[in-house]
Every structure is written in C-alpha cells, then in structure tokens.
Design an enzyme around this catalytic site. Structure first.
Site, PDB file in Angstrom:
ATOM      1  N   GLN A  94     -62.734-100.595  21.380  1.00  0.00           N
ATOM      2  CA  GLN A  94     -62.916 -99.877  22.654  1.00  0.00           C
ATOM      3  C   GLN A  94     -63.365-100.908  23.677  1.00  0.00           C
ATOM      4  OE1 GLN A  94     -65.925 -96.787  22.607  1.00  0.00           O
ATOM      5  NE2 GLN A  94     -65.301 -95.984  24.598  1.00  0.00           N
ATOM      6  N   HIS A 100     -61.955 -92.716  26.795  1.00  0.00           N
ATOM      7  CA  HIS A 100     -60.650 -92.642  27.455  1.00  0.00           C
ATOM      8  C   HIS A 100     -59.535 -92.513  26.437  1.00  0.00           C
ATOM      9  CE1 HIS A 100     -61.534 -96.950  26.835  1.00  0.00           C
ATOM     10  NE2 HIS A 100     -60.234 -97.189  26.808  1.00  0.00           N
TER      11      HIS A 100
END
Ligand SMILES: [Zn+2]
Length: 138
Positions: A94, A100
């Site tokens: 990430q 997201h």
C-alpha cells in the site's frame, strides 16, 4: 489527515482529475496510471485499511461508486474488462495510507501482470486445515 495527498485531492486543496464525488466517496484518475483510464476510488474520510471501515453508509457508497465507475469506463468505451486491486499495509505494498481501490482497465496484450502464485507450503492439507481452524474459532 494533514499530509495525505488523497485527503488534499478530496478537499480540493490539491488538483485532481475528480470523476465523481458525493458526501462519502471520491473517484479520480490515478496520475501514475497502469493503463489508460486507471481510476482510484476512496472514502472521503481518512481511513487507512479496509478492516478500519466502520461506517456502513460509507461501505455502501464505496461499492456503489466502484460499480458506477466501472460502468462509466465501459460506457465511455475505455474498456470492457478491468481489474480491481486494493492493498492494505506496507507488506501488501500500500503506497498511500488512505484506503483506495484501483480500477484498472484491461485489454488484450496489455502486458499488465499481477502475480498470484500458489504458495505450495500454504496449500498443504495440514496447513489449510490449521488456518481454517484458526479462522472459524474466532
Ligand atoms: Zn487521507
């Protein structure tokens, strides 16, 4: 979060190619696209990982925006196929610590590779059974 690039885009303190925004969720173009039309879908609230999501309305808004954005990509003739990727934490790679989802348009011969090789040790019956038992007792 003060130094979060996604929070700045959501709050329009930083330019972003915002495709859609409602009170809970924002969708905008990834400025480092893997393919043309690569979109990020994020909750407006700064939440780091998926398991930190605790607002059912935001969860519903997220999945609805994912579907709406996929429909938009198809209707706009950008793609008919797409991958949705979502990673949590540094070991999952990430990059921005604001939850997201990537929607990545896919095409024949696009040379995009997501490697999901089977871990042969984890696939052993004993290991599958151990993990299964660990999970179902919680
Ligand atoms: Zn943020």
């Amino acid at each position: 979060m003060e130094n979060c690039i996604f929070c700045k885009i959501i709050n329009q303190q930083q330019h972003g190619y915002i495709i859609s925004q409602n009170e809970s969720v924002t969708a905008f173009l990834d400025i480092h696209p893997v393919t043309e039309g690569h979109v990020l879908v994020v909750p407006n609230e700064h939440v780091e990982k998926l398991h930190n999501m605790n607002n059912p309305e935001t969860v519903t808004a997220l999945i609805n925006t994912l579907i709406d954005t996929a429909n938009l990509l198809v209707k706009s003739n950008i793609c008919t196929d797409y991958s949705i990727i979502q990673s949590n934490g540094k070991y999952a790679e990430q990059d921005i610590n604001h939850l997201h989802f990537h929607i990545i348009p896919r095409h024949q011969h696009d040379e995009v590779v997501f490697k999901l090789d089977t871990n042969t040790n984890a696939a052993l019956e004993d290991n599958l059974m151990k993990v299964f038992n660990d999970l179902i007792k919680n």
